[in-house]
Design an enzyme around this catalytic site. Structure first.
Site, PDB file in Angstrom:
ATOM      1  N   LYS A  80      -8.219   2.945   2.011  1.00 53.31           N
ATOM      2  CA  LYS A  80      -7.554   4.210   1.746  1.00 53.31           C
ATOM      3  C   LYS A  80      -7.873   4.886   0.278  1.00 53.31           C
ATOM      4  O   LYS A  80      -7.936   5.930   0.229  1.00 53.31           O
ATOM      5  CB  LYS A  80      -5.969   3.951   1.886  1.00 53.31           C
TER       6      LYS A  80
ATOM      7  N   TYR B 212      -8.782  -6.584  13.052  1.00 53.59           N
ATOM      8  CA  TYR B 212      -8.010  -6.097  11.928  1.00 53.59           C
ATOM      9  C   TYR B 212      -8.292  -7.071  10.674  1.00 53.59           C
ATOM     10  O   TYR B 212      -7.904  -8.322  11.373  1.00 53.59           O
ATOM     11  CB  TYR B 212      -6.710  -5.581  12.209  1.00 53.59           C
TER      12      TYR B 212
ATOM     13  N   THR C  49     -40.903  25.504 -10.138  1.00 50.28           N
ATOM     14  CA  THR C  49     -40.950  24.080  -9.628  1.00 50.28           C
ATOM     15  C   THR C  49     -41.367  23.214 -10.884  1.00 50.28           C
ATOM     16  O   THR C  49     -41.921  23.771 -11.625  1.00 50.28           O
ATOM     17  CB  THR C  49     -42.335  23.990  -8.737  1.00 50.28           C
ATOM     18  N   HIS C  50     -41.002  22.164 -10.833  1.00 49.04           N
ATOM     19  CA  HIS C  50     -41.110  21.159 -11.832  1.00 49.04           C
ATOM     20  C   HIS C  50     -40.450  21.715 -13.138  1.00 49.04           C
ATOM     21  O   HIS C  50     -40.869  21.576 -14.260  1.00 49.04           O
ATOM     22  CB  HIS C  50     -42.517  20.801 -12.363  1.00 49.04           C
TER      23      HIS C  50
ATOM     24  N   SER D 213       0.829  -1.313  -0.144  1.00 43.77           N
ATOM     25  CA  SER D 213       0.053   0.101   0.008  1.00 43.77           C
ATOM     26  C   SER D 213       0.660   1.048   0.103  1.00 43.77           C
ATOM     27  O   SER D 213       0.353   2.319  -0.066  1.00 43.77           O
ATOM     28  CB  SER D 213      -0.866   0.076   1.143  1.00 43.77           C
TER      29      SER D 213
ATOM     30  N   LYS E 216     -19.936  27.930 -29.665  1.00 43.35           N
ATOM     31  CA  LYS E 216     -20.379  27.303 -28.385  1.00 43.35           C
ATOM     32  C   LYS E 216     -19.283  27.616 -27.052  1.00 43.35           C
ATOM     33  O   LYS E 216     -18.034  27.649 -27.292  1.00 43.35           O
ATOM     34  CB  LYS E 216     -20.405  25.894 -28.508  1.00 43.35           C
TER      35      LYS E 216
ATOM     36  N   GLU F   5     -20.628  20.743 -15.676  1.00 46.88           N
ATOM     37  CA  GLU F   5     -20.438  19.237 -15.800  1.00 46.88           C
ATOM     38  C   GLU F   5     -19.819  18.489 -15.173  1.00 46.88           C
ATOM     39  O   GLU F   5     -20.472  17.442 -14.554  1.00 46.88           O
ATOM     40  CB  GLU F   5     -20.525  19.353 -17.438  1.00 46.88           C
TER      41      GLU F   5
ATOM     42  N   SER G  67     -16.034  24.444 -28.458  1.00 46.74           N
ATOM     43  CA  SER G  67     -16.314  23.443 -29.022  1.00 46.74           C
ATOM     44  C   SER G  67     -15.125  23.371 -30.292  1.00 46.74           C
ATOM     45  O   SER G  67     -14.736  24.670 -30.818  1.00 46.74           O
ATOM     46  CB  SER G  67     -17.369  23.475 -29.698  1.00 46.74           C
TER      47      SER G  67
ATOM     48  N   ASN H 217     -18.977  26.011 -23.637  1.00 47.86           N
ATOM     49  CA  ASN H 217     -19.515  24.787 -22.959  1.00 47.86           C
ATOM     50  C   ASN H 217     -19.546  24.740 -21.326  1.00 47.86           C
ATOM     51  O   ASN H 217     -18.225  25.064 -20.913  1.00 47.86           O
ATOM     52  CB  ASN H 217     -18.799  23.448 -23.566  1.00 47.86           C
TER      53      ASN H 217
ATOM     54  N   GLN I 167      -7.378  -2.548   4.460  1.00 46.95           N
ATOM     55  CA  GLN I 167      -6.567  -1.632   3.597  1.00 46.95           C
ATOM     56  C   GLN I 167      -7.235  -0.990   2.562  1.00 46.95           C
ATOM     57  O   GLN I 167      -6.762  -0.088   1.871  1.00 46.95           O
ATOM     58  CB  GLN I 167      -5.417  -2.494   3.154  1.00 46.95           C
TER      59      GLN I 167
ATOM     60  N   ASN J   7      -1.485  -2.278  13.391  1.00 47.64           N
ATOM     61  CA  ASN J   7      -3.136  -2.178  13.504  1.00 47.64           C
ATOM     62  C   ASN J   7      -3.526  -0.850  14.112  1.00 47.64           C
ATOM     63  O   ASN J   7      -4.515  -0.241  13.578  1.00 47.64           O
ATOM     64  CB  ASN J   7      -3.783  -3.551  14.115  1.00 47.64           C
TER      65      ASN J   7
HETATM   66  N1  ARG Z   1      -1.041  -1.513   5.320  1.00 42.91           N
HETATM   67  C1  ARG Z   1      -1.928  -1.902   6.163  1.00 42.91           C
HETATM   68  C2  ARG Z   1      -3.384  -1.256   5.968  1.00 42.91           C
HETATM   69  O1  ARG Z   1      -3.361  -0.163   5.450  1.00 42.91           O
HETATM   70  C3  ARG Z   1      -1.398  -1.575   7.338  1.00 42.91           C
HETATM   71  C4  ARG Z   1      -1.742  -2.609   8.762  1.00 42.91           C
HETATM   72  C5  ARG Z   1      -1.254  -3.882   8.254  1.00 42.91           C
HETATM   73  N2  ARG Z   1      -1.575  -4.823   9.571  1.00 42.91           N
HETATM   74  C6  ARG Z   1      -1.419  -6.109   9.503  1.00 42.91           C
HETATM   75  N3  ARG Z   1      -2.004  -6.705  10.284  1.00 42.91           N
HETATM   76  N4  ARG Z   1      -1.171  -6.902   8.331  1.00 42.91           N
HETATM   77  O2  ARG Z   1      -4.368  -1.474   6.457  1.00 42.91           O
END
Ligand code: ARG
Length: 458
Positions: free
Chosen positions: A333, A325, A162-163, A30, A291, A298, A285, A293, A330, A117
């Site tokens: 994130k 955990y 309205t509408h 990660s 145009k 949007e 455009s 836009n 993970q 954790n």
């Molecule tokens: N990279 C992990 C996460 O984002 C960190 C925690 C990892 N904990 C473990 N017991 N493997 O959740």
């Protein structure tokens, strides 16, 4: 894994003898996205090193070496010089690996009693508290910009719909403030949410708590700026409700953004022509030279799909996870980071976008049919009757191919004898909006009162 060099081993490598499949490493890592929490990871570890002194695990001198080493790691990140090693899994293992390279084996004491954790939950909360502060300040700026604009342009009248059918005349400011009111409640929700993010997980260990006597979690919370200490270690390591709530907030906020974007898109079309989008927020455009836009609007409208998707996707990963955990977590994130980034960008664009023009021309007297009914109400006739009479006036004008205001007093008298000369006053949209003077209405006074209330919130 190479030989016995601690720095080259995965931090959990002790009982593992086989190599990790490189595909698995890529799937598992990660660091590529959680590195944006490097500063929070370092802050958390520095505070933890200090707390370990009270337990006797670290001497004051060792804690100082660790804190100084972590500061150097932080400088590398800040300067863009931090070099990830192939075995780094996430920001926590990367920082600790680098710390060990810089200060030697004393670095190995830092993780005592701690787990990734409680560490990752701490980092995320620290990171998100800062982001929520910035969302609060951007949202406040948005509401101020809207309120100030509403004050400046309080004399501009436009049709209210309205509408998507012309309904009653309103002040343009009233419409703008209706949107600002949604955003002001969004700010209130952010403030409430921030309180729930401000909970310290550190000291929960992997799940069951920290085993070292003397660890002062209250002092840790204070040091890191958390309002409360996580009351239950199993909850602390598993709880991502604060992520879910943030994603829900972003979804609802984006619905509000999509609504104002849609109003402005419609009003900027040639058919309405009420607002002109400034060049800075529109594009041309490639084939049709006339145009302009409303791409910015949007995109603002479209981002709601992405933000809702982040929320829905995360909820699917979050549901049904056993205590405590699990690696599914993970998956919190990327949607969180994307949602915060997208929302921040939306706020900045929306602040820049608001730019009204030419609305009065679209005010037509058929929008004053309710006022015509109210005219007779003021002469003592029940509304249910006057509504009907006014409807007949609309029909008569339609049959004649003229506007309501073109009907003569004699025409109106055929519908009810109580119509008099002063009915002419009904056809002034300015008077129509000024009559709506109760709190929250569209009269100048009521609108300016809303402006003051919104601006007084911060
Ligand atoms: N990279 C992990 C996460 O984002 C960190 C925690 C990892 N904990 C473990 N017991 N493997 O959740």
């Amino acid at each position: 894994m190479q030989g016995d060099d601690f720095t080259k081993r995965k931090l959990w490598g002790g009982r593992f003898t086989g190599e990790t499949d490189p595909v698995m490493h890529a799937f598992n890592e990660s660091l590529s996205y959680d590195q944006r929490m490097w500063a929070q990871d370092i802050r958390g570890s520095q505070a933890y090193a200090k707390a370990l002194v009270d337990t006797g695990i670290l001497t004051a001198d060792e804690a100082e070496q660790i804190r100084a080493g972590l500061a150097r790691v932080g400088e590398e990140w800040r300067a863009g010089q931090f070099k990830a090693a192939p075995e780094d899994e996430d920001i926590h293992t990367a920082n600790e690996r680098r710390l060990k390279e810089l200060i030697g084996s004393v670095a190995g004491k830092l993780h005592t009693g701690r787990s990734r954790n409680d560490q990752v939950a701490t980092d995320m909360r620290l990171w998100l508290m800062d982001e929520i502060d910035s969302l609060i300040s951007l949202s406040s700026e948005l509401v101020s910009v809207m309120a100030n604009r509403a004050r400046e342009e309080v004399s501009v009248l436009m049709p209210g719909y309205t509408h998507l059918q012309r309904a009653q005349p309103i002040r343009w400011s009233h419409l703008l403030l209706s949107h600002a009111t949604y955003f002001s409640y969004d700010i209130e929700r952010l403030r409430a949410l921030r309180k729930r993010i401000s909970l310290l997980p550190l000291g929960a260990g992997p799940l069951a708590g920290n085993p070292f006597a003397g660890l002062n979690r209250e002092a840790l919370a204070k040091e890191l700026g958390f309002e409360v200490v996580g009351p239950n270690s199993m909850h602390s390591v598993a709880d991502r409700d604060f992520v879910a709530e943030t994603l829900m907030w972003c979804s609802l906020f984006s619905v509000h953004v999509s609504k104002i974007a849609e109003d402005l898109i419609i009003y900027s079309s040639a058919e309405f022509g009420f607002v002109a989008l400034s060049d800075a927020y529109s594009t041309g455009s490639s084939i049709m030279p006339q145009k302009k836009n409303p791409d910015s609007l949007e995109l603002l409208r479209g981002k709601s799909g992405r933000l809702f998707g982040n929320m829905a996707g995360f909820m699917m990963s979050y549901k049904g996870i056993p205590s405590t955990y699990n690696k599914d977590l993970q998956e919190d994130k990327e949607p969180l980071f994307d949602a915060v980034d997208t929302t921040t960008a939306c706020l900045k664009i929306l602040i820049g976008v608001i730019n009204p023009e030419k609305m009065r021309g679209a005010l037509t007297t058929d929008m004053l049919a309710t006022d015509l009914a109210d005219y007779l109400v003021r002469k003592g006739i029940p509304f249910r009757e006057t509504h009907h009479i006014s409807g007949s006036a609309v029909k008569l004008a339609e049959d004649r191919g003229c506007t309501l205001a073109d009907l003569t007093l004699e025409d109106l008298r055929t519908l009810h004898p109580k119509f008099e000369e002063d009915v002419a006053l009904v056809w002034d949209p300015e008077q129509s909006v000024e009559r709506r003077n109760a709190t929250g209405g569209t009269s100048k006074r009521a609108v300016l009162e809303q402006v003051e209330k919104l601006l007084a919130q911060w």
